[in-house]
Scaffold this active site. Structure first.
Site, PDB file in Angstrom:
ATOM      1  N   SER A  12       0.837  -1.189   0.000  1.00 56.97           N
ATOM      2  CA  SER A  12       0.000   0.000   0.000  1.00 56.97           C
ATOM      3  C   SER A  12       0.879   1.248   0.000  1.00 56.97           C
ATOM      4  O   SER A  12       2.105   1.175   0.127  1.00 56.97           O
ATOM      5  CB  SER A  12      -0.919  -0.004   1.219  1.00 56.97           C
ATOM      6  OG  SER A  12      -0.153  -0.005   2.414  1.00 56.97           O
ATOM      7  N   CYS A 381      -7.886  27.619  12.532  1.00 56.16           N
ATOM      8  CA  CYS A 381      -8.848  26.901  13.364  1.00 56.16           C
ATOM      9  C   CYS A 381      -8.424  26.954  14.831  1.00 56.16           C
ATOM     10  O   CYS A 381      -8.603  27.982  15.483  1.00 56.16           O
ATOM     11  CB  CYS A 381      -9.011  25.475  12.855  1.00 56.16           C
ATOM     12  SG  CYS A 381     -10.479  24.643  13.517  1.00 56.16           S
ATOM     13  N   ARG A 462     -15.883  22.418  16.081  1.00 56.91           N
ATOM     14  CA  ARG A 462     -17.055  22.505  16.946  1.00 56.91           C
ATOM     15  C   ARG A 462     -17.049  23.775  17.796  1.00 56.91           C
ATOM     16  O   ARG A 462     -18.084  24.372  18.030  1.00 56.91           O
ATOM     17  CB  ARG A 462     -17.124  21.292  17.890  1.00 56.91           C
ATOM     18  CG  ARG A 462     -17.434  19.979  17.210  1.00 56.91           C
ATOM     19  CD  ARG A 462     -17.648  18.874  18.251  1.00 56.91           C
ATOM     20  NE  ARG A 462     -17.950  17.605  17.592  1.00 56.91           N
ATOM     21  CZ  ARG A 462     -17.031  16.734  17.188  1.00 56.91           C
ATOM     22  NH1 ARG A 462     -15.747  17.004  17.385  1.00 56.91           N
ATOM     23  NH2 ARG A 462     -17.374  15.609  16.595  1.00 56.91           N
ATOM     24  N   HIS A 512     -10.497  26.760   7.270  1.00 65.68           N
ATOM     25  CA  HIS A 512      -9.306  26.057   6.788  1.00 65.68           C
ATOM     26  C   HIS A 512      -9.046  26.469   5.335  1.00 65.68           C
ATOM     27  O   HIS A 512      -9.407  25.738   4.404  1.00 65.68           O
ATOM     28  CB  HIS A 512      -9.507  24.538   6.851  1.00 65.68           C
ATOM     29  CG  HIS A 512      -9.534  23.980   8.236  1.00 65.68           C
ATOM     30  ND1 HIS A 512      -8.461  23.335   8.802  1.00 65.68           N
ATOM     31  CD2 HIS A 512     -10.509  23.991   9.183  1.00 65.68           C
ATOM     32  CE1 HIS A 512      -8.778  22.951  10.030  1.00 65.68           C
ATOM     33  NE2 HIS A 512     -10.014  23.340  10.286  1.00 65.68           N
ATOM     34  N   GLU A 514      -6.497  26.337   3.588  1.00 65.08           N
ATOM     35  CA  GLU A 514      -5.592  25.440   2.866  1.00 65.08           C
ATOM     36  C   GLU A 514      -6.358  24.435   2.004  1.00 65.08           C
ATOM     37  O   GLU A 514      -5.830  23.939   1.008  1.00 65.08           O
ATOM     38  CB  GLU A 514      -4.685  24.694   3.848  1.00 65.08           C
ATOM     39  CG  GLU A 514      -5.329  23.619   4.699  1.00 65.08           C
ATOM     40  CD  GLU A 514      -5.993  24.137   5.962  1.00 65.08           C
ATOM     41  OE1 GLU A 514      -6.388  23.312   6.815  1.00 65.08           O
ATOM     42  OE2 GLU A 514      -6.123  25.376   6.107  1.00 65.08           O
TER      43      GLU A 514
END
EC number: 6.3.4.2
Length: 546
Positions: A12, A381, A462, A512, A514
């Site tokens: 992987s 954030c 949140r 965010h 980005e």
């Protein structure tokens, strides 16, 4: 509709996402409408509750889906906005089938993997491609050929052979070709076994891409072709490159685009990859350089902050600047002397997102250090929230000010849950997610960066700046430069961004940015932050010479 399925073998994390993204960029360079879909065989409904150390960052789409990080690669390479439909998981598929069975949609049939699960997978792929008006859809099947959990997805894409015309479908298989320094040879046996396993489930790859640290020589490619029933000109090398944005150029130079055109019956078109050529030139031979101190707690796993690192590169391309990242473990910043030790040689400080109390006091100290030393600061954030906590404590004088996320009994909850979040059950998908409007006040630094009053940025959080403390913070000198408009009972709305008027660059964003940054279109706050870091570096060099 044309379908390209990308599978992986041997191990992987070979880079199927980058291969898928690069292929999409090659096709976009030819003018085609392309979308990409990521299939994740895990049973989770989405990536929202996974640990960053295990799975890397959670990428959030504009419609609020918490997805695999490869969706971010797709968006950046294809320059398109994707949706929750572009990430298919085992959890989603089985949940949907079970719900249909409970509603009686299968008319009392015995529900089985074939055809019900495989039909659900095929329907999702076709529906997503149609809804996004794509001419070509590239589907990446996560995991490794031979994994038990991947079998239903491999069976589903195998069935496409009987549903589509030959020239509308192709399979690309990415495998590892290890290089052994002791014998100075590339070993092809793992690839042979991987292709054999893939053929065992009924899929003959049309193209092989060989992943290796070094460029795989022609004689090795011919050997692989001989043992895998693939023409030599359909075997490509995927060597390790300095920058991910080189891969479209590397693969196109070898002729992958031409092979895809031939297999899918497309009219040959010379691709326009000039942007990627210019971007790679700037990344490899930039005119300037800066060093940014990245304060976080997942510093041993950079993939946890993948989109931020890419946004640095995008801003670097925009300013012809190499952005060096100095990783700083927030837990090691225990006082201002430690902050000076870790941050005294950087040109700017970024405090990134995160959850949980670990490292919080170090992040608060980093924000204080940047504020007091007039060092460019960018908080994303949680980075905004710690800047507010620091300002409340050390400027406003609210002793013990904190977030109720970390101290439920703080006397001054300057960061707190909103009432609707108190009612949220569970974890997955319960945050403020996806695109939210942000109204920016004219005259602020943030307004100068974006150049307009209303913008959309993606969110994943949140906790918010407590509206009960906003007036006190503003009176003490903190500038609220943006709010969420249109929220009932919230006055001007929730705080979206803060800054300092008497500081070279001090910005915190609840969003965010980005996540929407692109190589060809850097995020405005990231671009502004790197510009401020460049100016800081020039001043530092000037004073050192003086």
């Amino acid at each position: 509709m044309k379908y390209i399925f990308v599978t992986g073998g041997v191990v992987s994390s070979l880079g199927k996402g980058i291969l898928t993204s690069s292929l999409g960029a090659i096709l976009r360079g030819r003018g085609y409408r392309v979308t990409a879909i990521k299939i994740d065989p895990y049973v989770n409904v989405d990536a929202g509750t996974m640990r960053p150390y295990e799975h890397g960052e959670v990428f959030v789409t504009g419609d609020g889906a918490e997805t695999d990080l490869d969706i971010g690669h797709y968006e950046r390479f294809l320059d398109v906005d994707l949706s929750r439909a572009n990430n298919i998981t085992t959890g989603q598929v089985y949940l949907s089938v079970i719900q249909k069975e409970r509603r009686g949609e299968y008319l009392s049939q015995t529900v089985q993997v074939i055809p019900h699960i495989t039909d659900e997978i095929k329907d999702r792929i076709r529906r997503t491609a149609a809804e996004q008006n794509a001419e070509i859809v590239v589907v990446e099947v996560g995991g490794t050929v031979g994994d038990i959990e991947s079998l239903p997805f491999l069976e589903a894409i195998r069935q496409f052979q009987f549903d589509e015309e030959d020239q509308d479908l192709m399979y690309i298989h990415l495998t590892l070709v290890p290089y052994l320094p002791s014998s100075e040879e590339f070993k092809t046996k793992p690839t042979q076994h991987s292709v054999s396993t893939l053929r065992g489930v009924g899929i003959q790859p049309d193209v092989l891409v060989l992943r290796s640290d070094k460029r795989v020589p022609d004689e090795v490619r011919k050997k692989v072709a001989l043992f895998t029933n693939v023409h030599a000109e359909e075997v490509f090398s995927s060597p390790t490159v300095d920058y991910l944005y080189e891969m479209p150029l590397v693969l196109e130079e070898q002729g992958l685009g031409r092979v895809v055109e031939k297999k899918l019956g497309l009219t040959p078109i010379p691709p326009n990859l000039s942007f990627w050529q210019q971007a790679v030139r700037k990344l490899k031979r930039p005119a300037h350089e800066v060093t940014v101190g990245f304060v976080g707690k997942y510093v041993k796993m950079p993939d946890a902050y993948l989109s931020i690192l890419e946004a640095f590169r995008h801003a670097g391309i925009a300013h012809d600047t190499r952005v060096h990242v100095k990783w700083v473990n927030a837990e090691e910043i225990t006082d201002l002397d430690k902050a000076t030790e870790f941050l005294g040689d950087v040109d700017g400080v970024l405090v990134g997102p995160g959850f949980g109390i670990r490292g919080i006091e170090g992040k608060i100290l980093a924000a204080r250090y940047a504020r007091e030393r007039r060092l460019p600061y960018f908080g994303i954030c949680l980075g905004l929230q710690v800047a507010v906590i620091e300002y409340a404590r050390n400027v406003l004088g609210l002793e013990g000010a904190h977030s109720t996320e970390f101290d439920p009994y703080t006397p001054h909850p300057v960061i707190d849950l909103m009432p609707e979040q108190l009612e949220a059950q569970g974890l997955g998908g319960t945050m403020r997610l996806g695109n939210w409007p942000m109204r920016i006040y004219p005259g602020t630094l943030l307004y100068r960066l974006y150049g307009r009053e209303l913008v959309q940025e993606r969110h994943r959080h949140r906790y918010e700046v407590n509206p009960a403390y906003v007036e006190q913070l503003v009176q003490a000198g903190l500038v609220v430069s943006a709010v969420t408009p249109g929220l009932q009972g919230r006055g001007e709305g929730l705080v979206e961004a803060i800054e300092l008027a008497d500081h070279p660059f001090f910005i915190g964003l609840q969003a965010h940015p980005e996540l929407a940054s692109r190589p060809m279109r850097a995020s405005p706050p990231f671009s502004g932050f790197i510009a401020a870091a460049l100016e800081r570096r020039r001043q530092t060099l000037f004073h050192s010479v003086e």
